[in-house]
Scaffold this motif. Structure first.
Motif, PDB file in Angstrom:
ATOM      1  N   ARG A   1       0.833  -1.409  -0.276  1.00 36.30           N
ATOM      2  CA  ARG A   1      -0.178   0.208   0.103  1.00 36.30           C
ATOM      3  C   ARG A   1       1.418   1.300   0.016  1.00 36.30           C
ATOM      4  O   ARG A   1       0.562   2.220  -0.411  1.00 36.30           O
ATOM      5  N   ARG A   2       1.925   1.899   0.685  1.00 34.41           N
ATOM      6  CA  ARG A   2       3.007   2.047   0.857  1.00 34.41           C
ATOM      7  C   ARG A   2       3.430   2.591  -0.458  1.00 34.41           C
ATOM      8  O   ARG A   2       3.777   3.878  -1.073  1.00 34.41           O
ATOM      9  N   ILE A   3       3.902   1.707  -1.238  1.00 32.80           N
ATOM     10  CA  ILE A   3       4.777   1.681  -2.648  1.00 32.80           C
ATOM     11  C   ILE A   3       3.698   2.405  -3.547  1.00 32.80           C
ATOM     12  O   ILE A   3       3.942   3.226  -4.219  1.00 32.80           O
ATOM     13  N   ALA A   4       2.214   2.044  -3.265  1.00 28.25           N
ATOM     14  CA  ALA A   4       1.135   2.596  -5.017  1.00 28.25           C
ATOM     15  C   ALA A   4       1.198   3.677  -4.568  1.00 28.25           C
ATOM     16  O   ALA A   4       0.096   4.233  -4.858  1.00 28.25           O
TER      17      ALA A   4
ATOM     18  N   PRO B   1       1.821   6.748  -3.119  1.00 29.24           N
ATOM     19  CA  PRO B   1       2.124   7.740  -3.741  1.00 29.24           C
ATOM     20  C   PRO B   1       1.322   8.402  -5.372  1.00 29.24           C
ATOM     21  O   PRO B   1       1.264   9.693  -5.947  1.00 29.24           O
ATOM     22  N   ALA B   2       0.943   7.681  -6.038  1.00 33.46           N
ATOM     23  CA  ALA B   2       0.583   6.926  -7.168  1.00 33.46           C
ATOM     24  C   ALA B   2      -0.963   7.994  -7.568  1.00 33.46           C
ATOM     25  O   ALA B   2      -1.475   8.124  -7.843  1.00 33.46           O
ATOM     26  N   PHE B   3      -1.823   7.709  -5.994  1.00 35.32           N
ATOM     27  CA  PHE B   3      -2.639   8.153  -5.719  1.00 35.32           C
ATOM     28  C   PHE B   3      -3.016   9.260  -4.976  1.00 35.32           C
ATOM     29  O   PHE B   3      -4.526   9.812  -3.889  1.00 35.32           O
ATOM     30  N   HIS B   4      -1.662  10.387  -4.306  1.00 40.25           N
ATOM     31  CA  HIS B   4      -2.492  11.271  -3.905  1.00 40.25           C
ATOM     32  C   HIS B   4      -2.646  12.727  -4.636  1.00 40.25           C
ATOM     33  O   HIS B   4      -3.121  12.592  -6.087  1.00 40.25           O
ATOM     34  N   ARG B   5      -3.425  13.404  -3.997  1.00 44.65           N
ATOM     35  CA  ARG B   5      -4.838  13.736  -4.860  1.00 44.65           C
ATOM     36  C   ARG B   5      -4.501  15.100  -5.712  1.00 44.65           C
ATOM     37  O   ARG B   5      -4.125  14.268  -7.242  1.00 44.65           O
TER      38      ARG B   5
ATOM     39  N   ALA C   1      10.244  -0.044  -6.755  1.00 46.60           N
ATOM     40  CA  ALA C   1      10.089   0.476  -5.156  1.00 46.60           C
ATOM     41  C   ALA C   1      11.206  -0.966  -5.066  1.00 46.60           C
ATOM     42  O   ALA C   1      11.511  -1.907  -5.419  1.00 46.60           O
ATOM     43  N   ARG C   2      11.876  -0.240  -3.440  1.00 48.66           N
ATOM     44  CA  ARG C   2      12.638  -1.371  -3.110  1.00 48.66           C
ATOM     45  C   ARG C   2      12.230  -1.191  -0.948  1.00 48.66           C
ATOM     46  O   ARG C   2      12.479  -0.404  -1.044  1.00 48.66           O
TER      47      ARG C   2
ATOM     48  N   PRO D   1      -8.963   1.231   6.540  1.00 45.99           N
ATOM     49  CA  PRO D   1      -7.127   0.507   6.181  1.00 45.99           C
ATOM     50  C   PRO D   1      -7.305   0.456   5.118  1.00 45.99           C
ATOM     51  O   PRO D   1      -6.702   0.492   3.982  1.00 45.99           O
ATOM     52  N   ARG D   2      -9.095  -0.250   5.193  1.00 45.54           N
ATOM     53  CA  ARG D   2      -8.751  -1.016   3.265  1.00 45.54           C
ATOM     54  C   ARG D   2      -9.584  -0.824   2.686  1.00 45.54           C
ATOM     55  O   ARG D   2     -10.202  -1.036   1.788  1.00 45.54           O
ATOM     56  N   GLN D   3      -9.898   0.884   2.451  1.00 41.85           N
ATOM     57  CA  GLN D   3     -10.930   1.486   1.698  1.00 41.85           C
ATOM     58  C   GLN D   3      -9.498   1.885   0.033  1.00 41.85           C
ATOM     59  O   GLN D   3      -8.168   1.332   0.001  1.00 41.85           O
ATOM     60  N   CYS D   4     -10.823   1.676  -0.083  1.00 39.38           N
ATOM     61  CA  CYS D   4     -10.328   1.818  -1.567  1.00 39.38           C
ATOM     62  C   CYS D   4      -9.487   2.649  -2.302  1.00 39.38           C
ATOM     63  O   CYS D   4      -9.567   3.817  -1.937  1.00 39.38           O
TER      64      CYS D   4
END
Ligand code: HEM
Length: 424
Positions: free
Chosen positions: A69-72, A74-78, A206-207, A363-366
């Motif tokens: 979730r942390r990796i992905a 930033p791609a969904f920041h507003r 991602a690392r 926490p598991r919200q879309c």
């Protein structure tokens, strides 16, 4: 619906060997999805999904899930999504242009298929920066087969998947197509790395904080599959049900068109126009109330818990069913009626948050909720500016509760070009 109406907030359910509670009190729903979320995992019903998608963001748990979730995220920041809005608007405009030659024809168009194609294009371009190359023409059919297969067995005892039937073989073949398509997307990017920090580059670069290791190819494949499917299917259904409901409620349709015409004056919509299109957004919210694409989900208790004063033993399930929550007469007046004005801010403020859950909660919200809402808003505005859709007369429309809520007999509609001189 019947059980909730008859027995109230907490209903004991037994499905095969599984036992659990259907919960419809917003406080209990909040407890399971948010306040006490650590004491629950996704239920074993998600194993079916895991078999098709693999162990990725949607299906994994605990530390592994958190890392993905942390990796992905930033791609969904507003801000990032706002930057992608022009990609969404362009794709919507391309569909509108293509409809130019379909509009006014005698034969109907399956709007569900059209929306699926459109939302897939958006996910591919906006998040994965890719096209499907040779797989573009086979992926739709493959995904329909996979969705129907998992959906039909989702609530079953799990015996059907092991049978070597023709259907099972069809499912395997569909999975091969899907895998091929995802490998193609990853392979393309590895050959031509992009400067763009889109979701795909985040996944591939991602690392692990501790080991410094990259995601394995297999894990990258799982996540790309998850986003490809989770990102197109649900959004396309939200849109398909929106077109259906508008076609059944001419007054709302007119109001929506008036709003769009007044706000845009014939210009194609952009992200900055959305604020001036509040009714359009309320129509989408109301469509997702009546037909929530993710109509139901479930959790399994990791330890004993209390729900609504009842003891829920460890291992039992909690069922959260937005389709039911969205129709509870205690919170929704005349729940079966289509009334977008329910989502006026003053009326929304009167309702508890946990009775409207198209995107889940906690926490598991879309992860894709803002992405989906901006996308749907732009698509409805772009297409309704130029076209009016009519359901084929007497076509039977019935919700079909697979994993997602699909129209069982499709959504054939006639596309009429609107007499709006500036909009063409
Ligand atoms: C109208 C459109 C959408 C609806 C109704 C929807 C609904 C949902 C729901 C209800 C969940 C939570 C399931 C649960 O708690 O068991 C979820 C999770 C998820 N959705 Fe969506 N979704 C939509 C669009 C999208 C989009 C556009 C993307 C990505 C591009 C996406 C990706 C995901 C992912 C990856 C998860 C798992 C998140 C996690 O567990 O951390 N969804 N979605």
């Amino acid at each position: 619906m019947g059980a909730a109406r008859r027995f109230g907030d907490v209903v004991y359910l037994k499905i095969g060997s599984r036992r659990g509670f259907l919960i419809t009190n917003p406080a209990d729903v909040r407890h399971v999805l948010q306040d006490n979320a650590r004491s629950y995992h996704k239920s074993p019903l998600y194993d079916k999904l895991r078999m098709s998608l693999g162990n990725g963001l949607l299906t994994s748990e605990d530390d592994f899930w958190l890392r993905q979730r942390r990796i992905a995220q930033p791609a969904f920041h507003r801000q990032r999504i706002v930057a992608l809005a022009s990609v969404m608007a362009d794709a919507a405009r391309e569909t509108a242009d293509r409809w130019q030659s379909i509009a006014g024809r005698e034969e109907p168009t399956d709007v569900g298929e059209e929306m699926m194609q459109l939302t897939r294009t958006v996910v591919l371009r906006a998040l994965l920066g890719a096209d499907l190359g040779p797989f573009a023409s086979t992926i739709d059919n493959a995904w329909t087969i996979i969705n129907e297969h998992i959906g039909e067995s989702f609530w079953s005892l799990g015996l059907t998947e092991r049978l070597p039937t023709a259907r099972r073989r069809r499912f395997q073949a569909a999975r091969t197509v899907l895998r091929g398509a995802v490998d193609y997307v990853i392979d393309q990017r590895r050959r031509r790395p992009s400067e763009d920090r889109d979701l795909l580059s985040m996944l591939l670069s991602a690392r692990d904080e501790e080991t410094g290791e990259a995601m394995t190819d297999e894990q990258a494949r799982v996540e790309v599959t998850t986003f490809l499917l989770a990102g197109q299917e649900t959004t396309s259904l939200a849109l398909t049900w929106t077109w259906y409901l508008l076609s059944q409620h001419p007054e709302s349709q007119r109001r929506l068109e008036q709003e769009i015409d007044a706000a845009l004056d014939g210009r194609p919509p952009e992200y900055s126009d959305l604020e001036a299109l509040p009714y359009t957004r309320m129509v989408i919210d109301e469509a997702m109330r009546l037909y929530p694409p993710a109509w139901g989900f479930s959790r399994q208790a990791l330890s004993d818990d209390q729900l609504g004063g009842y003891h829920l033993p460890r291992g039992w399930l909690a069922f959260v069913i937005p389709y039911v929550l969205h129709r509870l007469p205690a919170f929704w007046k005349d729940p079966e009626a289509f009334d977008p004005d329910r989502f006026l801010s003053e009326r929304s403020a009167e309702r508890p948050k946990f009775v409207y859950l198209p995107f889940g909660a906690g926490p598991r919200q879309c992860i894709g909720n803002h992405f989906a809402l901006i996308e749907a808003h732009l698509i409805v505005a772009t297409l309704a500016q130029r076209y009016r859709l009519h359901l084929v007369p007497r076509h039977r429309v019935e919700p079909w509760a697979l994993i997602t809520l699909r129209p069982r007999f499709g959504m054939p509609m006639m596309i009429e070009r609107r007499a709006h001189p500036q909009g063409n």
